[in-house]
Write a protein that holds these residues in place. Structure first.
Motif, short mmCIF file in Angstrom:
data_model
loop_
_atom_site.label_atom_id
_atom_site.label_comp_id
_atom_site.label_asym_id
_atom_site.label_seq_id
_atom_site.Cartn_x
_atom_site.Cartn_y
_atom_site.Cartn_z
N TYR A 161 27.09 -42.63 11.58
CA TYR A 161 25.69 -42.85 11.21
C TYR A 161 25.12 -44.06 11.94
N LEU A 162 25.92 -45.11 12.06
CA LEU A 162 25.46 -46.33 12.74
C LEU A 162 25.19 -46.10 14.22
N SER A 163 25.83 -45.10 14.82
CA SER A 163 25.64 -44.84 16.24
C SER A 163 24.17 -44.52 16.56
N LYS A 164 23.44 -44.04 15.55
CA LYS A 164 22.02 -43.73 15.76
C LYS A 164 21.20 -44.99 16.03
N PHE A 165 21.73 -46.14 15.60
CA PHE A 165 20.94 -47.37 15.64
C PHE A 165 21.41 -48.37 16.69
N VAL A 166 22.37 -47.95 17.52
CA VAL A 166 22.81 -48.83 18.60
C VAL A 166 21.62 -49.11 19.52
N THR A 182 27.60 -45.39 -2.07
CA THR A 182 27.19 -44.31 -2.98
C THR A 182 27.98 -43.04 -2.70
N ASN A 183 28.13 -42.68 -1.44
CA ASN A 183 28.96 -41.52 -1.09
C ASN A 183 30.38 -41.68 -1.63
N LEU A 184 30.90 -42.89 -1.48
CA LEU A 184 32.28 -43.17 -1.88
C LEU A 184 32.46 -43.05 -3.38
N CYS A 196 24.52 -38.93 1.44
CA CYS A 196 23.48 -39.94 1.71
C CYS A 196 23.24 -40.15 3.21
N PHE A 197 24.24 -39.88 4.04
CA PHE A 197 24.04 -40.01 5.48
C PHE A 197 23.29 -38.82 6.06
N ASP A 198 23.33 -37.69 5.36
CA ASP A 198 22.65 -36.48 5.84
C ASP A 198 21.20 -36.41 5.40
N ASN A 199 20.91 -37.05 4.29
CA ASN A 199 19.57 -36.95 3.70
C ASN A 199 19.10 -38.32 3.25
N GLU A 200 18.04 -38.83 3.88
CA GLU A 200 17.54 -40.16 3.55
C GLU A 200 17.08 -40.26 2.09
N ASP A 201 16.73 -39.12 1.51
CA ASP A 201 16.27 -39.10 0.12
C ASP A 201 17.25 -38.36 -0.78
#
Length: 494
Positions: A161-166, A182-184, A196-201
């Motif tokens: 998920y963080l790779s999107k923000f490099v 939250t996922n955990l 939560c990483f797939d859907n911002e809401d």
């Protein structure tokens, strides 16, 4: 008309006078006991800066802590006398040695919602002991080891998920970390994918934002439950608003119902353990109690893990030397163990030192509260605490006290190079509390934090962004430690 206004103003003056006398009736309490105290204000006690949102409660207590060299001192929460403890030895007596006289918290919630009133965090006396004993098996070493692969999978999703923000100018670290935590929690406790990483809401993430978002209404509810229990009981104000409560109960009730109906529900997670406890009629565990612990695990778990990771990342962004040393340990450990392993993560000494220092500077709870449950004489003094006496232990004050941590504003993991030296003479480092009422999920939380940080640093460099503050300012609308304006950082690929 003149008679009306004269009568009205006279009644108003009488009402004010009576209220003033009532709200100041205890203001001689500490003076009568020859205890040093800070002069209170009518109607507010010593809490006006917190009530007006000029500072957090943790910082307010720490400020008073620094103004006296006494082992303890008195303040007033509105009109209620509160003893604030500075002495690590007395803190240890209260939290551990004489716990039998201090086993309850001050914090309350009304009994109007059966599930919320059964959260272990709120429970007192014998019922707290029963619930605690039933929850303990969730956090054994064996259970944590079984959860480890799930943590690694979720940390890998976090890295992707963080790779999107490099290369992005700035990202909000707390929000990203909250998605991971939250996922955990959803998976390890309930066997549910929060996505939560797939859907911002995603529903779980929206729920988390609603519970711990720093809104004015949340501030009234949560600060009130902590500091004004009488008002909370009188007006029936819940710790969490109605919408969030009903959403949590709906989600977790559905999970519990599905698990009960399944013939293959043995996942060895929180739900299974609670259902097994409920199956024994002598346990005293009701459905509302089960639902309450599910809600508590979600609330406490996702916020504490997200907060600790994000504050650690912030500290690392401010000190590249510490960050590089930690990254080297992580990469060597991963190479040696052919990936992240349970034993490998727990063997990383510098990682543990860095997280320990982050928890010193940014403990989730900046103070501990207790209520005296039986008459108690403070050892070596003439002070006798009466049943019902409220007590605060200033974790913030001790964590930033130069006697225990020289140059306390500096982020220095070397303070924890020998953990055996910490709390040797008493409890002055208490990020999870201490004694029998220490945070029951602290080992779970620490493991989740270690896995998350190790995964991130093995793939990314953490940098300051233009929005990263030089010093964290804490949000006065939260009784937990939260950064005002979030935790903005920047990430770069290795």
């Amino acid at each position: 008309m003149v008679v009306f206004w004269t009568t009205f103003l006279s009644l108003l003056a009488i009402a004010y006078y009576l209220l003033y006398k009532y709200m100041t009736r205890n203001f001689s309490y500490w003076k009568d006991r020859n205890i040093f105290y800070f002069k209170p204000l009518p109607f507010f006690g010593n809490l006006l800066p917190m009530i007006t949102m000029k500072t957090t409660m943790g910082e307010l207590i720490m400020d008073l802590y620094r103004q006296t060299d006494k082992d303890y001192f008195g303040i007033f929460s509105l009109d209620r006398p509160v003893l604030v403890v500075k002495s690590p030895k007395l803190a240890k007596d209260i939290l551990l040695k004489d716990f039998a006289s201090f086993h309850d918290r001050i914090i309350v919630t009304p009994d109007t919602d059966p599930a919320m009133s059964n959260l272990m965090f709120f429970k007192k006396g014998q019922m707290w002991k029963v619930i605690r004993s039933k929850m303990t098996p969730v956090f054994t070493s064996g259970k944590l080891k079984a959860m480890f692969s799930v943590m690694v999978d979720e940390s890998n999703d976090l890295s992707k998920y963080l790779s999107k923000f490099v290369g992005a100018p700035s990202i909000e670290a707390k929000e990203v970390c909250a998605k991971y935590s939250t996922n955990l929690i959803a998976l390890t406790a309930f066997g549910v994918k929060a996505k939560c990483f797939d859907n911002e809401d995603a529903d779980f993430r929206k729920l988390g934002r609603r519970i711990f978002g720093t809104s004015l209404t949340n501030a009234v509810r949560q600060l009130g439950c902590n500091f004004f229990p009488g008002l909370i009981k009188t007006f029936g104000i819940e710790f969490v608003d109605t919408v969030a409560r009903e959403q949590m109960k709906s989600i977790f009730s559905t999970v519990l119902k599905a698990r009960k109906q399944s013939d293959h529900h043995k996942s060895n997670d929180l739900v299974d353990i609670l259902l097994d406890a409920r199956a024994h009629t002598e346990s005293g565990i009701s459905d509302d109690m089960i639902l309450g612990q599910a809600i508590q695990f979600f609330m406490a778990g996702f916020e504490s893990v997200a907060s600790t990771i994000s504050f650690t990342l912030y500290a690392l962004s401010m000190d590249e030397e510490i960050q590089e040393r930690l990254r080297l340990e992580i990469l060597e450990n991963i190479e040696e163990n052919n990936g992240l392993t349970y034993e490998g993560v727990n063997s990383m000494k510098y990682l543990n030192m860095v997280i320990s220092e982050a928890l010193r500077k940014y403990p989730v709870l900046p103070f501990l509260d207790r209520e005296c449950t039986s008459t108690y004489k403070v050892e070596g003094t003439d002070l006798v605490l009466e049943k019902g006496q409220a007590i605060y232990i200033s974790a913030f004050g001790m964590h930033y006290d130069e006697k225990y941590f020289p140059d306390p504003d500096k982020f220095d993991p070397e303070r924890f190079s020998d953990k055996n030296e910490i709390n040797k003479e008493g409890f002055y480092y208490t990020p999870f509390g201490e004694g029998p009422r220490i945070c029951i999920g602290n080992r779970y939380g620490l493991l989740a934090v270690k896995v998350g940080i190790a995964s991130i640093l093995s793939k990314y460099k953490i940098r300051k962004s233009l929005k990263t503050p030089e010093k964290i300012k804490f949000d006065p609308k939260s009784f937990l430690i939260q950064s005002y304006g979030g935790v903005p950082i920047k990430i770069e690929a290795l």
